[in-house]
Write a protein that holds these residues in place. Structure first.
Motif, short mmCIF file in Angstrom:
data_model
loop_
_atom_site.label_atom_id
_atom_site.label_comp_id
_atom_site.label_asym_id
_atom_site.label_seq_id
_atom_site.Cartn_x
_atom_site.Cartn_y
_atom_site.Cartn_z
N ALA A 31 0.83 -1.21 0.00
CA ALA A 31 0.00 0.00 0.00
C ALA A 31 0.86 1.26 0.00
CB ALA A 31 -0.94 -0.01 1.21
N LEU A 32 1.91 1.28 0.82
CA LEU A 32 2.76 2.47 0.88
C LEU A 32 3.59 2.67 -0.37
CD1 LEU A 32 3.77 2.30 4.65
CD2 LEU A 32 2.18 3.92 3.56
N SER A 53 -7.79 7.55 -3.58
CA SER A 53 -7.02 6.30 -3.48
C SER A 53 -5.79 6.49 -2.59
CB SER A 53 -6.63 5.77 -4.86
OG SER A 53 -5.67 6.60 -5.47
N GLY A 54 -5.17 7.66 -2.67
CA GLY A 54 -4.02 7.93 -1.83
C GLY A 54 -4.36 7.94 -0.35
N LEU A 55 -5.53 8.50 -0.02
CA LEU A 55 -5.98 8.49 1.37
C LEU A 55 -6.12 7.07 1.88
CD1 LEU A 55 -7.09 9.99 3.90
CD2 LEU A 55 -9.35 9.79 2.85
N TRP A 56 -6.74 6.21 1.09
CA TRP A 56 -6.93 4.81 1.49
C TRP A 56 -5.61 4.06 1.54
CZ3 TRP A 56 -10.94 2.62 3.73
CH2 TRP A 56 -12.15 3.30 3.69
N LEU A 57 -4.75 4.26 0.56
CA LEU A 57 -3.46 3.58 0.57
C LEU A 57 -2.62 4.01 1.77
CD1 LEU A 57 -2.65 3.76 -3.25
CD2 LEU A 57 -3.06 1.67 -1.91
N ALA A 58 -2.63 5.30 2.07
CA ALA A 58 -1.88 5.80 3.23
C ALA A 58 -2.43 5.21 4.52
CB ALA A 58 -1.93 7.33 3.27
N GLY A 59 -3.75 5.11 4.62
CA GLY A 59 -4.36 4.54 5.82
C GLY A 59 -4.07 3.07 5.99
N VAL A 60 -4.24 2.30 4.92
CA VAL A 60 -3.95 0.86 4.98
C VAL A 60 -2.46 0.64 5.29
CG1 VAL A 60 -3.75 -1.24 3.58
CG2 VAL A 60 -5.85 0.12 3.51
N GLY A 61 -1.61 1.43 4.67
CA GLY A 61 -0.17 1.28 4.90
C GLY A 61 0.22 1.61 6.33
N ALA A 62 -0.27 2.74 6.85
CA ALA A 62 0.11 3.16 8.20
C ALA A 62 -0.49 2.23 9.26
CB ALA A 62 -0.32 4.61 8.44
N PHE A 63 -1.81 2.06 9.23
CA PHE A 63 -2.45 1.25 10.26
C PHE A 63 -2.05 -0.21 10.16
CE2 PHE A 63 -5.38 4.93 10.04
CZ PHE A 63 -5.19 5.39 11.33
N GLY A 64 -1.98 -0.74 8.96
CA GLY A 64 -1.54 -2.12 8.78
C GLY A 64 -0.10 -2.32 9.22
N GLY A 65 0.73 -1.33 8.97
CA GLY A 65 2.13 -1.40 9.39
C GLY A 65 2.28 -1.42 10.90
N ALA A 122 6.22 14.19 -1.16
CA ALA A 122 7.57 14.15 -0.57
C ALA A 122 7.64 13.11 0.55
CB ALA A 122 7.95 15.53 -0.04
N ILE A 123 6.62 13.09 1.42
CA ILE A 123 6.61 12.11 2.52
C ILE A 123 6.50 10.70 1.96
CG2 ILE A 123 5.36 11.32 4.56
CD1 ILE A 123 4.55 14.28 5.01
N SER A 124 5.70 10.53 0.92
CA SER A 124 5.56 9.19 0.30
C SER A 124 6.90 8.71 -0.23
CB SER A 124 4.55 9.23 -0.86
OG SER A 124 3.27 9.53 -0.39
N LEU A 125 7.66 9.58 -0.86
CA LEU A 125 8.96 9.19 -1.42
C LEU A 125 9.96 8.84 -0.31
CD1 LEU A 125 9.20 11.80 -4.30
CD2 LEU A 125 8.96 9.32 -4.56
N VAL A 126 10.00 9.64 0.74
CA VAL A 126 10.89 9.35 1.87
C VAL A 126 10.48 8.03 2.53
CG1 VAL A 126 11.67 10.12 4.16
CG2 VAL A 126 11.51 11.76 2.26
N THR A 127 9.17 7.83 2.70
CA THR A 127 8.66 6.59 3.29
C THR A 127 9.08 5.39 2.45
OG1 THR A 127 6.79 7.74 4.29
CG2 THR A 127 6.57 5.36 3.99
N ALA A 128 8.98 5.51 1.12
CA ALA A 128 9.38 4.40 0.23
C ALA A 128 10.86 4.07 0.41
CB ALA A 128 9.07 4.75 -1.22
#
Length: 155
Positions: A31-32, A53-65, A122-128
């Motif tokens: 997701a992230l 879709s980004g809101l959902w992907l960010a949520g699934v990635g953060a909470f699932g992580g 920017a945060i997405s890229l650093v997170t990746a």
């Protein structure tokens, strides 16, 4: 130079002998990583679909992580041989920083969808990048230290 561990380091957070952390982390990582593509698609098209879709992907990635991290924390805290590994602590620290950024990214999108550009991207890229580093360190735990791998049964 890699070495073959003499004995396995068993996971305490396991089901039928299978460590839970590596099983649980795949969806949040996917997701992230997909979040980067979603942000780039929004930047290119300005289509609000990519914001949703980004809101959902960010949520699934953060909470699932964070949920998957519980299994990793159980192993780090309760297994002395993992606790003694610098790689284990490095993996945990990178993962906490990465999940904190992922959570910030979700909160940013939830409160201010228009902030995806430039801050969300920017945060997405650093997170990746941090996901790649955490994955590499996790691979070291498995392949160099045999965390969760039964080397005694291996040929």
């Amino acid at each position: 130079m890699t070495h073959t561990p003499q004995r396995s380091i068993k996971s305490r957070a396991a089901l039928a002998g299978h460590p839970l952390h590596p099983v649980m982390i795949h969806f949040p990582v996917a997701a992230l990583m997909a979040l980067v593509a979603s942000d780039l698609a929004y930047w290119y098209t300005q289509d609000p679909f990519w914001l949703r879709s980004g809101l959902w992907l960010a949520g699934v990635g953060a909470f699932g992580g964070w949920i998957a991290s519980v299994a990793g924390i159980i192993d780090l805290i309760t297994v002395a041989r993992i606790r003694r590994l610098i790689t284990g602590w490095s993996h945990a620290i990178v993962a906490v920083v990465m999940l904190s950024l992922a959570s910030l990214n979700w909160l940013l999108r939830f409160n201010e969808p228009g902030a995806v550009l430039p801050w969300g991207l920017a945060i997405s890229l650093v997170t990746a990048c941090l996901i790649a580093l955490a994955g590499w360190l996790g691979g070291q735990l498995v392949y160099e230290h045999a965390v969760g791998v039964d080397v005694e049964k291996s040929p």
